[in-house]
Scaffold this motif. Structure first.
Motif, mmCIF file in Angstrom:
data_model
loop_
_atom_site.group_PDB
_atom_site.id
_atom_site.type_symbol
_atom_site.label_atom_id
_atom_site.label_comp_id
_atom_site.label_asym_id
_atom_site.label_seq_id
_atom_site.Cartn_x
_atom_site.Cartn_y
_atom_site.Cartn_z
ATOM 1 N N SER A 570 0.841 -1.189 0.000
ATOM 2 C CA SER A 570 0.000 0.000 0.000
ATOM 3 C C SER A 570 0.879 1.243 0.000
ATOM 4 N N LEU A 571 0.262 2.397 -0.285
ATOM 5 C CA LEU A 571 1.037 3.636 -0.393
ATOM 6 C C LEU A 571 1.758 3.957 0.911
ATOM 7 N N ASN A 572 1.064 3.871 2.042
ATOM 8 C CA ASN A 572 1.701 4.229 3.314
ATOM 9 C C ASN A 572 2.852 3.292 3.639
ATOM 10 N N ALA A 573 2.630 1.992 3.471
ATOM 11 C CA ALA A 573 3.685 1.023 3.762
ATOM 12 C C ALA A 573 4.846 1.185 2.797
ATOM 13 N N ALA A 574 4.542 1.353 1.512
ATOM 14 C CA ALA A 574 5.602 1.499 0.515
ATOM 15 C C ALA A 574 6.405 2.767 0.755
ATOM 16 N N SER A 575 5.736 3.855 1.141
ATOM 17 C CA SER A 575 6.444 5.108 1.384
ATOM 18 C C SER A 575 7.410 4.972 2.551
ATOM 19 N N SER A 576 6.956 4.333 3.642
ATOM 20 C CA SER A 576 7.836 4.138 4.800
ATOM 21 C C SER A 576 9.003 3.224 4.457
ATOM 22 N N LEU A 577 8.726 2.141 3.749
ATOM 23 C CA LEU A 577 9.801 1.220 3.377
ATOM 24 C C LEU A 577 10.770 1.862 2.393
ATOM 25 N N TYR A 578 10.250 2.734 1.507
ATOM 26 C CA TYR A 578 11.130 3.398 0.547
ATOM 27 C C TYR A 578 12.136 4.284 1.266
ATOM 28 N N VAL A 579 11.684 4.977 2.321
ATOM 29 C CA VAL A 579 12.616 5.795 3.104
ATOM 30 C C VAL A 579 13.702 4.911 3.696
ATOM 31 N N TRP A 580 13.313 3.746 4.236
ATOM 32 C CA TRP A 580 14.322 2.851 4.820
ATOM 33 C C TRP A 580 15.265 2.306 3.749
ATOM 34 N N THR A 581 14.732 1.964 2.570
ATOM 35 C CA THR A 581 15.607 1.448 1.519
ATOM 36 C C THR A 581 16.535 2.517 0.962
ATOM 37 N N SER A 582 16.269 3.792 1.277
ATOM 38 C CA SER A 582 17.202 4.857 0.905
ATOM 39 C C SER A 582 18.325 4.983 1.930
ATOM 40 N N GLY A 583 18.192 4.311 3.082
ATOM 41 C CA GLY A 583 19.156 4.414 4.164
ATOM 42 C C GLY A 583 18.747 5.462 5.163
ATOM 43 N N SER A 584 18.129 5.047 6.271
ATOM 44 C CA SER A 584 17.594 6.023 7.212
ATOM 45 C C SER A 584 17.761 5.536 8.642
ATOM 46 N N LEU A 585 18.054 6.477 9.548
ATOM 47 C CA LEU A 585 18.120 6.202 10.978
ATOM 48 C C LEU A 585 16.876 6.705 11.701
ATOM 49 N N ASN A 586 15.895 7.167 10.971
ATOM 50 C CA ASN A 586 14.691 7.695 11.590
ATOM 51 C C ASN A 586 13.965 6.597 12.370
ATOM 52 N N GLY A 587 13.733 6.826 13.646
ATOM 53 C CA GLY A 587 13.049 5.850 14.487
ATOM 54 C C GLY A 587 13.922 4.721 14.974
ATOM 55 N N ARG A 588 15.191 4.727 14.650
ATOM 56 C CA ARG A 588 16.088 3.652 15.084
ATOM 57 C C ARG A 588 16.693 4.015 16.429
ATOM 58 N N GLY A 589 16.887 3.034 17.288
ATOM 59 C CA GLY A 589 17.381 3.300 18.632
ATOM 60 C C GLY A 589 18.209 2.162 19.180
ATOM 61 N N TYR A 590 18.199 2.067 20.539
ATOM 62 C CA TYR A 590 19.069 1.096 21.197
ATOM 63 C C TYR A 590 18.710 -0.339 20.827
ATOM 64 N N SER A 591 17.427 -0.620 20.662
ATOM 65 C CA SER A 591 17.015 -2.012 20.449
ATOM 66 C C SER A 591 17.556 -2.565 19.139
ATOM 67 N N VAL A 592 17.478 -1.782 18.069
ATOM 68 C CA VAL A 592 17.971 -2.289 16.789
ATOM 69 C C VAL A 592 19.493 -2.307 16.741
ATOM 70 N N ALA A 593 20.155 -1.495 17.592
ATOM 71 C CA ALA A 593 21.615 -1.467 17.603
ATOM 72 C C ALA A 593 22.204 -2.635 18.392
ATOM 73 N N THR A 594 21.404 -3.271 19.243
ATOM 74 C CA THR A 594 21.935 -4.330 20.112
ATOM 75 C C THR A 594 22.553 -5.491 19.341
ATOM 76 N N PRO A 595 21.887 -6.047 18.297
ATOM 77 C CA PRO A 595 22.537 -7.143 17.558
ATOM 78 C C PRO A 595 23.876 -6.745 16.939
ATOM 79 N N VAL A 596 23.977 -5.511 16.449
ATOM 80 C CA VAL A 596 25.234 -5.078 15.852
ATOM 81 C C VAL A 596 26.298 -4.868 16.919
ATOM 82 N N LEU A 597 25.916 -4.350 18.084
ATOM 83 C CA LEU A 597 26.875 -4.210 19.181
ATOM 84 C C LEU A 597 27.427 -5.577 19.590
ATOM 85 N N ILE A 598 26.535 -6.560 19.674
ATOM 86 C CA ILE A 598 26.992 -7.916 20.003
ATOM 87 C C ILE A 598 27.907 -8.447 18.901
ATOM 88 N N GLY A 599 27.496 -8.195 17.640
ATOM 89 C CA GLY A 599 28.326 -8.641 16.518
ATOM 90 C C GLY A 599 29.694 -7.996 16.520
#
Length: 732
Positions: A570-599
């Motif tokens: 849908s338009l709303n889902a595609a628009s949000s995913l398109y921003v992420w596929t452009s490379g975005s840190l919007n809304g990203r925080g400690y939880s998503v960084a945890t796997p990379v910190l462990i890695g």
């Protein structure tokens, strides 16, 4: 007449300018007739397939005017206003792009030259998007003028790069075109990414689609321009054949090479700008058409240009038919269909033996060998005066029986980068759309002061900064490992298809599981992409530029998968995913960084352990083996490390480009050529991500530009500098 010097590329293509033997005309005529028949069949299929219950019989009745079919309003709408204009547009645009590809391949003597790969489509697309978004341009001529301006800028830069010493080699020219295309695409994304309405308006057109073709108005307005482009292309065919013999011989035959190149640029610009104005950017079509036409016609350049247009028309028409039926009730972008076909053809071309004689690989130069010779004394060879000089760069720290050899320059570089990173973090925490002083920011960091300030800084900004730090460090380290592993400054995750493979895997996992951002999806997709690239190209570090172009093909395939997923949302889902596929840190925080910190906690010590072996890998395998290192084992470990790091980073912020390319180059310049800058690359990557994210948040008032778009816009010129720089330190 005796000629003392012949252009090195002329011998490989000289036969293409000579008359063909008469015995080859009958197969050529037979092949041409078969192509014409195939195009007619595809055109008939295009008229018969589409939405609505209008079959071949109804279409035939309408075309012949039988049984009052033309008085039927439904048939008049479906056939007369939709299918016929769409089919004619596909035929003309396909012919235009096929002809452009054939001309570019001839003038650059490069079988990989194509308007999409060289960034000309992206330049024209940027022009059209700019005209529509800022000036409200709606007419066909308006689109054409803006597309023409963008295409002129792109084609001019491409020919300028081709004219530089070393810039015209097939692989380097393609990579330079990719850099231009990425930069233009990044600027285009700046225009459309922050508005759902704008994104909905452009998301199919920017990808290349014929879905918006209705009626004849735009086609009629651009038809004279297309006709002029085709005419110029035919008139320049004979002089272009002489140019294949080399500039000196072409002048001897009465031609002016510079004028020929300008005329070719005019023809390519007219045809490409018209095509982009009508249907958006479509890549790989010129490559496919030129390749197939050359296979049929052999050295006859005029016949190549004619058949390339014919092949382009047929391929685009057939792809448009598939785009209508492959994902019903949705319609896939036609460029996705062509990419799925064109990427394997690109791989087949770069694996051909003929390219090996055209600058496909760049043997190690004397300049690239010098750093290796300076490294030898550090790795156990007999001590010399050079070795003694190298030791002065190190500081020995002793405590009892323990001693540590600390490289002075690398340590100073790491301290400088660490200080720069602290500065970037402070700036990122302070900068933003809210008016907060520096003292209030520091108080909020430590949990004191206004409650809103504490919430804004600790929950949102610091979490985002931590995510950016981990992603940047992972990308920097991944780029350092892959560049050293492949002995190539351009062998980075984004150019090896790793980023796009990880992105496609994350989106597919979202479709299958219903949850976004599974930490395991990125590494799995990255591993699949790099396995395909290394298998097809014959292994990292062994085939020069081949692995990079196969990586570009892999990126195109993965991007096609990504765009299919987005087109079905849908338009709303595609628009949000398109921003992420452009490379975005919007809304990203400690939880998503945890796997990379462990890695990072696991993978960084491993990278430091193999750092000494990485130094040895900068030699050939036989030298590394003689120094006690198992190249195959080290290469496998480094490849797995880099794939895991890049995949985890994509899971955080999407495919952020050029950070993995720039970080090791910058860190290596600071630390010196004697060591692999593992720690420096991590620090540099973290600095680049945090600074780019800060710039994206503050550059436009009230609007956020994703971090990946910022790095892409700035990284394209950096890639050109790496490709074309004169300094030995920047040579590939």
């Amino acid at each position: 007449m005796t000629v003392s010097h012949v252009d090195p590329g002329a011998k490989a293509v000289a036969d293409e300018a000579l008359p063909a033997p008469s015995g080859g005309r009958r197969p050529l005529l037979l092949a041409s007739a078969s192509l014409v028949l195939a195009v007619l069949v595809l055109a008939a299929l295009s008229l018969s397939v589409g939405a609505g219950e209008v079959g071949p019989g109804d279409v035939l009745d309408y075309l012949l005017g039988r049984d009052g079919a033309r008085a039927d309003t439904r048939l008049a709408l479906v056939v007369g206003d939709l299918r016929i204009p769409r089919t004619l547009t596909a035929l003309l645009v396909g012919a235009a792009l096929g002809t452009s590809g054939s001309l570019l391949q001839a003038v650059t003597r490069n079988p990989l030259a194509e308007t999409g790969l060289l960034g000309v489509n992206a330049g024209a697309s940027l022009g059209v998007v700019t005209g529509i978004a800022f000036l409200g341009v709606t007419s066909g001529y308006g689109h054409l003028l803006w597309a023409f301006g963008g295409a002129v800028a792109a084609s001019g830069l491409v020919l300028l790069i081709a004219g530089r010493r070393g810039g015209g080699s097939p692989m380097r020219l393609v990579l330079a075109g990719s850099a231009l295309g990425a930069t233009f695409g990044g600027v285009t994304s700046v225009v459309i990414v922050n508005s759902a309405e704008t994104y909905d308006r452009f998301r199919f057109w920017v990808l290349g689609s014929l879905a918006g073709v209705e009626g004849y108005s735009e086609l009629k307005s651009l038809l004279p321009v297309l006709a002029l482009g085709f005419l110029v292309a035919l008139l320049v065919a004979r002089p272009l054949s002489a140019l294949a013999l080399g500039d000196d011989l072409a002048r001897g035959l009465g031609h002016r090479p510079s004028v020929i190149r300008v005329v070719v640029a005019v023809a390519v610009t007219l045809l490409t700008a018209s095509a982009v104005a009508l249907v958006g950017p479509v890549s790989f079509l010129g490559l496919l058409a030129g390749f197939l036409a050359r296979a049929v016609t052999g050295p006859r350049l005029t016949a190549q240009i004619l058949l390339a247009g014919l092949v382009g028309a047929g391929v685009l028409t057939g792809a448009d038919v598939l785009a209508r039926v492959v994902s019903r009730p949705f319609e896939a972008p036609v460029s996705v269909i062509i990419a799925l076909v064109g990427a394997p053809v690109l791989i087949g071309i770069v694996r051909s033996k003929r390219l090996g004689a055209m600058g496909m690989t760049d043997p190690a130069t004397e300049e690239s060998a010098k750093p290796a010779r300076r490294l030898l004394p550090r790795l156990g060879t007999p001590r010399t005066a050079d070795a003694g000089a190298a030791d002065t760069d190190s500081l020995v720290l002793r405590r009892g029986t323990l001693s540590v050899l600390l490289p002075r320059r690398a340590a100073l570089a790491a301290l400088f980068l660490a200080a720069l990173l602290v500065t970037a973090v402070v700036l990122s925490a302070y900068a933003g759309q809210s008016e907060m002083s520096l003292s209030r920011t520091f108080n909020a960091v430590f949990g004191s002061g206004d409650r809103f300030d504490v919430l804004l800084v600790q929950k949102f900004r610091l979490g985002r900064i931590v995510a950016g730090l981990t992603a940047g460090a992972a990308l920097g380290l991944a780029g350092c490992l892959t560049q050293t592993l492949a002995r190539n400054r351009l062998a980075t995750p984004e150019l090896l298809g790793v980023n796009d493979g990880a992105t496609a895997a994350v989106l597919l996992s979202t479709t299958l599981t219903g949850t976004f951002g599974a930490w395991w999806a990125g590494p799995v997709g990255a591993l699949a992409a790099v396995l395909v690239v290394t298998t097809v190209s014959g292994g990292l570090g062994q085939r020069g530029y081949r692995v990079l172009v196969v990586g570009l093909a892999m990126s195109a395939l993965a991007s096609a998968v990504t765009q299919v997923v987005l087109s079905r949302r849908s338009l709303n889902a595609a628009s949000s995913l398109y921003v992420w596929t452009s490379g975005s840190l919007n809304g990203r925080g400690y939880s998503v960084a945890t796997p990379v910190l462990i890695g990072l906690a696991v993978l960084v010590p491993l990278a430091l352990v193999v750092a000494r072996q990485l130094n040895v890998l900068r030699f050939d395998d036989s030298t590394a083996s003689s120094l006690g290192v198992a190249p195959g084992r080290v290469r496998l470990v480094c490849l797995l490390l880099s794939v895991g790091l890049a995949g985890l980073a994509v899971g955080i912020c999407g495919p952020v480009g050029f950070v993995a390319l720039a970080s090791p180059v910058i860190a290596g310049r600071l630390a010196g050529p004697l060591r692999v800058p593992v720690v420096g690359s991590m620090l540099t990557g973290a600095v680049l991500i945090v600074l780019a994210d800060t710039v994206g948040r503050i550059v436009f008032d009230g609007v956020e530009v994703p971090v990946g778009i910022v790095t892409t816009v700035l990284g394209g010129p950096f890639l050109l500098w790496v490709l074309l720089g004169r300094s030995a330190a920047t040579r590939v």
